[in-house]
Design a protein around this motif. Sequence first.
Motif, PDB file in Angstrom:
ATOM      1  N   LEU A  40       0.619  -1.265   0.044  1.00  0.00           N
ATOM      2  CA  LEU A  40      -0.055   0.062  -0.146  1.00  0.00           C
ATOM      3  C   LEU A  40       0.719   1.313  -0.147  1.00  0.00           C
ATOM      4  CD1 LEU A  40      -2.695  -0.767   2.477  1.00  0.00           C
ATOM      5  CD2 LEU A  40      -2.894  -0.596  -0.104  1.00  0.00           C
ATOM      6  N   LEU A  41       2.116   1.276   0.320  1.00  0.00           N
ATOM      7  CA  LEU A  41       2.984   2.206   0.422  1.00  0.00           C
ATOM      8  C   LEU A  41       2.898   3.117  -0.713  1.00  0.00           C
ATOM      9  CD1 LEU A  41       4.904   3.865   2.262  1.00  0.00           C
ATOM     10  CD2 LEU A  41       6.625   2.395   1.440  1.00  0.00           C
ATOM     11  N   LEU A  46       1.271   8.222  -3.394  1.00  0.00           N
ATOM     12  CA  LEU A  46       0.710   8.938  -4.439  1.00  0.00           C
ATOM     13  C   LEU A  46      -0.487   9.920  -3.935  1.00  0.00           C
ATOM     14  CD1 LEU A  46       0.920   6.340  -7.373  1.00  0.00           C
ATOM     15  CD2 LEU A  46       2.192   8.495  -7.254  1.00  0.00           C
ATOM     16  N   GLU A  47      -1.280   9.170  -3.200  1.00  0.00           N
ATOM     17  CA  GLU A  47      -2.447  10.006  -2.549  1.00  0.00           C
ATOM     18  C   GLU A  47      -1.962  11.134  -1.859  1.00  0.00           C
ATOM     19  OE1 GLU A  47      -6.465  10.489  -1.517  1.00  0.00           O
ATOM     20  OE2 GLU A  47      -5.493   9.168  -2.957  1.00  0.00           O
ATOM     21  N   LEU A  48      -0.802  11.120  -1.137  1.00  0.00           N
ATOM     22  CA  LEU A  48      -0.320  12.111  -0.541  1.00  0.00           C
ATOM     23  C   LEU A  48       0.088  13.441  -1.485  1.00  0.00           C
ATOM     24  CD1 LEU A  48       0.900  13.353   2.322  1.00  0.00           C
ATOM     25  CD2 LEU A  48       2.909  12.277   1.786  1.00  0.00           C
ATOM     26  N   LEU A  49       0.654  13.077  -2.352  1.00  0.00           N
ATOM     27  CA  LEU A  49       1.224  14.121  -3.589  1.00  0.00           C
ATOM     28  C   LEU A  49      -0.085  14.614  -4.252  1.00  0.00           C
ATOM     29  CD1 LEU A  49       4.463  12.208  -4.748  1.00  0.00           C
ATOM     30  CD2 LEU A  49       4.375  14.054  -3.376  1.00  0.00           C
TER      31      LEU A  49
END
Length: 329
Positions: A40-41, A46-49
């Motif tokens: 999941l990392l 990508l979700e963070l960015l």
Amino acid sequence: MTATAPAAEATVRKSSPGAARGPRRRTGRIRRIGLPYLLLLPALLLELLVHLVPMVIGIVMSFKELTQFYIRDWGTAPWAGFDNYSVSVDFDAPVGKALLHSFLVTVAFTVLSVGLCWLIGTAAAVFMQDTFRGRGLLRALFLVPYALPVYAAVITWVFMFQHDNGLVNHVLHDQLGLTDKPSFWLIGDNSFIALLTVSVWKGWPFAFLIVMAGLQNIPRELYEAAALDGAGMVQQLRRITLPSLRPVNQVLILVLFLWTFNDFNTPYVLFGRSAPEAADLISVHIYQASFVTWNFGTGSAMSVLLLLFLLVVTGVYLALTSRGRRTAS
């Protein structure tokens, strides 16, 4: 005697498999637990960015007096505190009054669109449960609006809603004679009906797909037993189908609500940068407040208020649905 003690201990270690398997079991357990998080990392990064970082930047911008004069270096814009929020929620002033009108239009549009999408999708999914010739082809045709690109589909509707040579006026006025004269669908009060039509046409196949998948998990024996007891189609729908689909419908309605309330592509492609007052959805309204008037601070504050509203509604909805599931169980 002393020389044989280490050999005896080694023999005991070899003969006890638990002593050797203990560390291996712990290592394997750690790997099994850590592997999902490791997979999941990349998605989390990508979700963070893609989402979280712009969200934080937007929140910071909502506290700044950010106009076109500071657009090249928005970090140097002066702090405005809660002034942008005060202007947005001042419903007696023009900015707040326009935002409130847009919010009410969006609520009405969302309720009607989600309700019609669910109703049409559920009816089509129940109808498709029976086996008949051509069912597969009809299922594929039902999914065409959902599979089409949004821009291509909405642009097609723009041509159909044209006043002089559109297909809608040709059918309603020229062929059926339901209207006295050709109607303007992309301006005025009819723009809300046009927007709702396109939204329902585009969204109900998703409801159809989800409900049809949920119907596959209902055992056919329940319907057969109900038919033997004399239950008709309406009673089977009320007593078996809808209660069995409750978990599916809870997720489906929430997803449709969030998608419809935040929909920007449909009204923007349908009406352009300036939506009519009757179809002034809040997503387009925030866009106009930010990129047309060049007041990005106020637009960011409106976006944050919209985010808070959706979080509150989602939290209340999840709390109510989870309480309903506990009560039913």
